[in-house]
Scaffold this motif. Structure first.
Motif, PDB file in Angstrom:
ATOM      1  N   LEU A  72      14.184  48.841 103.954  1.00 41.24           N
ATOM      2  CA  LEU A  72      13.250  47.732 104.082  1.00 41.24           C
ATOM      3  C   LEU A  72      11.918  48.065 103.437  1.00 41.24           C
ATOM      4  O   LEU A  72      11.423  49.193 103.544  1.00 41.24           O
ATOM      5  CB  LEU A  72      13.021  47.400 105.556  1.00 41.24           C
ATOM      6  CG  LEU A  72      14.256  47.000 106.361  1.00 41.24           C
ATOM      7  CD1 LEU A  72      13.881  46.771 107.813  1.00 41.24           C
ATOM      8  CD2 LEU A  72      14.915  45.763 105.768  1.00 41.24           C
ATOM      9  N   SER A  73      11.327  47.081 102.793  1.00 38.98           N
ATOM     10  CA  SER A  73       9.943  47.221 102.349  1.00 38.98           C
ATOM     11  C   SER A  73       9.031  47.067 103.561  1.00 38.98           C
ATOM     12  O   SER A  73       9.175  46.125 104.341  1.00 38.98           O
ATOM     13  CB  SER A  73       9.609  46.144 101.320  1.00 38.98           C
ATOM     14  OG  SER A  73       8.206  46.093 101.106  1.00 38.98           O
ATOM     15  N   ILE A  74       8.111  47.996 103.720  1.00 38.33           N
ATOM     16  CA  ILE A  74       7.152  47.890 104.824  1.00 38.33           C
ATOM     17  C   ILE A  74       5.733  47.668 104.280  1.00 38.33           C
ATOM     18  O   ILE A  74       4.750  47.980 104.945  1.00 38.33           O
ATOM     19  CB  ILE A  74       7.200  49.119 105.754  1.00 38.33           C
ATOM     20  CG1 ILE A  74       6.911  50.411 104.978  1.00 38.33           C
ATOM     21  CG2 ILE A  74       8.537  49.195 106.467  1.00 38.33           C
ATOM     22  CD1 ILE A  74       6.675  51.610 105.893  1.00 38.33           C
ATOM     23  N   GLU A  86      10.036  41.003 103.408  1.00 39.94           N
ATOM     24  CA  GLU A  86      10.221  39.949 104.403  1.00 39.94           C
ATOM     25  C   GLU A  86      10.472  38.581 103.780  1.00 39.94           C
ATOM     26  O   GLU A  86      11.106  37.720 104.395  1.00 39.94           O
ATOM     27  CB  GLU A  86       9.010  39.863 105.337  1.00 39.94           C
ATOM     28  CG  GLU A  86       8.827  41.043 106.265  1.00 39.94           C
ATOM     29  CD  GLU A  86       7.997  42.171 105.680  1.00 39.94           C
ATOM     30  OE1 GLU A  86       7.580  43.057 106.434  1.00 39.94           O
ATOM     31  OE2 GLU A  86       7.761  42.166 104.430  1.00 39.94           O
ATOM     32  N   ASN A  87       9.982  38.357 102.574  1.00 38.47           N
ATOM     33  CA  ASN A  87      10.151  37.049 101.934  1.00 38.47           C
ATOM     34  C   ASN A  87      11.387  36.994 101.038  1.00 38.47           C
ATOM     35  O   ASN A  87      11.542  36.076 100.227  1.00 38.47           O
ATOM     36  CB  ASN A  87       8.902  36.663 101.135  1.00 38.47           C
ATOM     37  CG  ASN A  87       8.589  37.642 100.007  1.00 38.47           C
ATOM     38  OD1 ASN A  87       9.284  38.642  99.815  1.00 38.47           O
ATOM     39  ND2 ASN A  87       7.532  37.355  99.256  1.00 38.47           N
ATOM     40  N   TYR A  88      12.280  37.961 101.194  1.00 37.49           N
ATOM     41  CA  TYR A  88      13.530  37.950 100.421  1.00 37.49           C
ATOM     42  C   TYR A  88      14.357  36.710 100.754  1.00 37.49           C
ATOM     43  O   TYR A  88      14.376  36.244 101.899  1.00 37.49           O
ATOM     44  CB  TYR A  88      14.350  39.204 100.750  1.00 37.49           C
ATOM     45  CG  TYR A  88      15.720  39.219 100.103  1.00 37.49           C
ATOM     46  CD1 TYR A  88      15.879  39.649  98.796  1.00 37.49           C
ATOM     47  CD2 TYR A  88      16.850  38.781 100.800  1.00 37.49           C
ATOM     48  CE1 TYR A  88      17.121  39.650  98.185  1.00 37.49           C
ATOM     49  CE2 TYR A  88      18.096  38.792 100.208  1.00 37.49           C
ATOM     50  CZ  TYR A  88      18.230  39.216  98.905  1.00 37.49           C
ATOM     51  OH  TYR A  88      19.466  39.212  98.307  1.00 37.49           O
ATOM     52  N   ALA A  89      15.031  36.173  99.740  1.00 41.03           N
ATOM     53  CA  ALA A  89      15.912  35.022  99.939  1.00 41.03           C
ATOM     54  C   ALA A  89      17.040  35.089  98.908  1.00 41.03           C
ATOM     55  O   ALA A  89      16.885  35.690  97.841  1.00 41.03           O
ATOM     56  CB  ALA A  89      15.128  33.718  99.802  1.00 41.03           C
ATOM     57  N   THR A 120      16.343  42.310 113.227  1.00 45.04           N
ATOM     58  CA  THR A 120      17.142  43.351 112.589  1.00 45.04           C
ATOM     59  C   THR A 120      17.172  43.192 111.073  1.00 45.04           C
ATOM     60  O   THR A 120      17.061  42.069 110.545  1.00 45.04           O
ATOM     61  CB  THR A 120      18.588  43.291 113.115  1.00 45.04           C
ATOM     62  OG1 THR A 120      19.450  44.101 112.310  1.00 45.04           O
ATOM     63  CG2 THR A 120      19.134  41.872 113.067  1.00 45.04           C
ATOM     64  N   SER A 121      17.375  44.294 110.391  1.00 49.16           N
ATOM     65  CA  SER A 121      17.549  44.263 108.940  1.00 49.16           C
ATOM     66  C   SER A 121      18.806  43.508 108.532  1.00 49.16           C
ATOM     67  O   SER A 121      18.910  43.054 107.379  1.00 49.16           O
ATOM     68  CB  SER A 121      17.624  45.690 108.397  1.00 49.16           C
ATOM     69  OG  SER A 121      18.769  46.367 108.915  1.00 49.16           O
ATOM     70  N   THR A 122      19.763  43.354 109.442  1.00 49.28           N
ATOM     71  CA  THR A 122      21.024  42.703 109.078  1.00 49.28           C
ATOM     72  C   THR A 122      20.868  41.209 108.805  1.00 49.28           C
ATOM     73  O   THR A 122      21.801  40.573 108.311  1.00 49.28           O
ATOM     74  CB  THR A 122      22.099  42.923 110.163  1.00 49.28           C
ATOM     75  OG1 THR A 122      21.665  42.339 111.395  1.00 49.28           O
ATOM     76  CG2 THR A 122      22.377  44.398 110.366  1.00 49.28           C
ATOM     77  N   VAL A 123      19.701  40.627 109.096  1.00 48.01           N
ATOM     78  CA  VAL A 123      19.492  39.217 108.740  1.00 48.01           C
ATOM     79  C   VAL A 123      19.523  39.034 107.220  1.00 48.01           C
ATOM     80  O   VAL A 123      19.810  37.938 106.721  1.00 48.01           O
ATOM     81  CB  VAL A 123      18.170  38.652 109.309  1.00 48.01           C
ATOM     82  CG1 VAL A 123      18.157  38.722 110.824  1.00 48.01           C
ATOM     83  CG2 VAL A 123      16.952  39.358 108.711  1.00 48.01           C
ATOM     84  N   TYR A 124      19.236  40.103 106.464  1.00 46.16           N
ATOM     85  CA  TYR A 124      19.198  40.006 105.008  1.00 46.16           C
ATOM     86  C   TYR A 124      20.582  40.064 104.372  1.00 46.16           C
ATOM     87  O   TYR A 124      20.744  39.679 103.210  1.00 46.16           O
ATOM     88  CB  TYR A 124      18.344  41.134 104.421  1.00 46.16           C
ATOM     89  CG  TYR A 124      16.891  41.106 104.834  1.00 46.16           C
ATOM     90  CD1 TYR A 124      16.057  40.068 104.442  1.00 46.16           C
ATOM     91  CD2 TYR A 124      16.345  42.128 105.604  1.00 46.16           C
ATOM     92  CE1 TYR A 124      14.715  40.042 104.803  1.00 46.16           C
ATOM     93  CE2 TYR A 124      15.008  42.120 105.968  1.00 46.16           C
ATOM     94  CZ  TYR A 124      14.196  41.077 105.570  1.00 46.16           C
ATOM     95  OH  TYR A 124      12.872  41.067 105.940  1.00 46.16           O
ATOM     96  N   VAL A 165      17.717  43.058  96.451  1.00 42.26           N
ATOM     97  CA  VAL A 165      16.412  43.694  96.234  1.00 42.26           C
ATOM     98  C   VAL A 165      16.221  44.765  97.302  1.00 42.26           C
ATOM     99  O   VAL A 165      16.233  44.475  98.500  1.00 42.26           O
ATOM    100  CB  VAL A 165      15.267  42.664  96.312  1.00 42.26           C
ATOM    101  CG1 VAL A 165      13.916  43.358  96.165  1.00 42.26           C
ATOM    102  CG2 VAL A 165      15.442  41.584  95.249  1.00 42.26           C
ATOM    103  N   ILE A 166      16.098  46.021  96.881  1.00 42.52           N
ATOM    104  CA  ILE A 166      15.905  47.150  97.794  1.00 42.52           C
ATOM    105  C   ILE A 166      14.769  48.005  97.249  1.00 42.52           C
ATOM    106  O   ILE A 166      14.807  48.393  96.068  1.00 42.52           O
ATOM    107  CB  ILE A 166      17.191  47.996  97.916  1.00 42.52           C
ATOM    108  CG1 ILE A 166      18.342  47.136  98.480  1.00 42.52           C
ATOM    109  CG2 ILE A 166      16.951  49.202  98.814  1.00 42.52           C
ATOM    110  CD1 ILE A 166      19.681  47.851  98.544  1.00 42.52           C
TER     111      ILE A 166
END
Length: 311
Positions: free
Chosen positions: A280-282, A133-136, A119-123, A128-129
């Motif tokens: 999300l970036s795809i 996937e490599n967001y931290a 899910t996107s909620t892990v972020y 950054v929008i």
């Protein structure tokens, strides 16, 4: 060889079963039917292309059915973000513990591949929008998001420890026919009770990405066919977003209602754990050659029409 789909009688799961059967795959669906509905896959059961094992993953009696399977599509989960803030234990058990039990059954019976719906909620509230996937750092703001992130970590560990492969998909808001929860379902229920006033949680400015379910399933299959690392993680969503008030406008238009007044509960958050802005970036999927054909607005309208047809 056959595929296993946990939660295969549910919303996304049943659409996935449709697609696997259409590809000529034999499918074993494991579903407790506490949220899923047998009639969503009844035609495939009748044709003999799918079998249904009515079991709870937290109980026993299903593990040996994994013997001979080629891939497990693990979709079974407790998806209620709002409820996880009030009673977190079911979310913890149905997400983390159930996923561990699925991985153990795979390890014991030598099932080599798992597809997992995250899910996107892990972020959390990403700075950054669109979020890559490599967001931290990962800072979930809901128990639900935290459990999905924990599941991702477990799956990664099993892949590296036991020679499995995984595809883990972080979804935006997936909507469409057979969906039993979410903003569209909530609005239809409320307008059914009072066609002149609609309560909208928060300020109505929450802005998020939405994707129609058939597009989502297509992206899952495409990624699995084109990425073969031990652990493959992809965002799946549309390339735009829409706010909650605009969703209400589309629903009112499709229901052909007039004079509906909106009543906002106020605040930037609709509920505890809500993420007011999400896209999300795809780019990772696009680099493989996949991109969505529909945007958020088109996905919402299709989902609204499907939900109204199901009434």
């Amino acid at each position: 060889m056959f595929d296993v789909v946990t939660g295969g009688a549910g919303f996304i799961g049943s659409h996935l079963v449709d697609s696997l059967v259409a590809q000529g795959r034999d499918v074993l669906v494991i579903d407790s039917l506490c949220a899923g509905k047998r009639d969503t896959i009844e035609g495939h059961i009748a044709s003999g292309r799918a079998r249904l094992l009515n079991r709870d993953l937290l109980a026993d009696g299903w593990q040996d059915s994994f013997k001979g399977a080629g891939c497990v599509y693990h979709l079974a989960a407790d998806p209620d973000v709002r409820q996880s803030a009030m009673t977190p234990d079911p979310t913890f058990r149905n997400n983390i513990i159930a996923t561990y039990r699925v991985l153990e059954a795979m390890r014991i019976h030598g099932v080599p591949e798992i597809v997992f719906t995250s899910t996107s909620t892990v972020y959390g509230n990403a700075s950054v929008i669109p979020t890559p996937e490599n967001y931290a750092p990962f800072e979930p703001v809901s128990v639900y998001g935290a459990t999905k992130l924990a599941c991702e970590a477990l799956i990664s560990a099993y892949c590296h420890s036991f020679g499995m492969k995984s595809w883990q998909f972080r979804f935006a808001n997936i909507i469409g026919a057979r969906s039993g929860h979410g903003v569209i379902t909530d609005f239809i229920r409320k307008l059914g009770e009072d066609s002149q006033e609609l309560e909208i949680l928060g300020d109505g400015k929450q802005t998020k990405s939405y994707l129609e379910v058939h597009e989502c399933v297509d992206a899952m299959h495409f990624a699995r066919a084109h990425a073969r690392d031990p652990v493959n993680i992809f965002n799946i969503g549309s390339e735009d977003w829409i706010d909650v008030r605009s969703i209400a406008d589309i629903l009112v238009e499709e229901m052909r209602l007039t004079g509906v007044k909106y009543r906002f509960t106020g605040g930037a958050l609709g509920w505890v754990g809500d993420v007011p802005k999400m896209q999300l970036s795809i780019d990772r999927l696009k680099a493989l050659g996949w991109k969505p054909r529909l945007g958020s607005r088109e996905s919402v309208r299709i989902a609204v029409q499907a939900a109204l047809a199901e009434q």
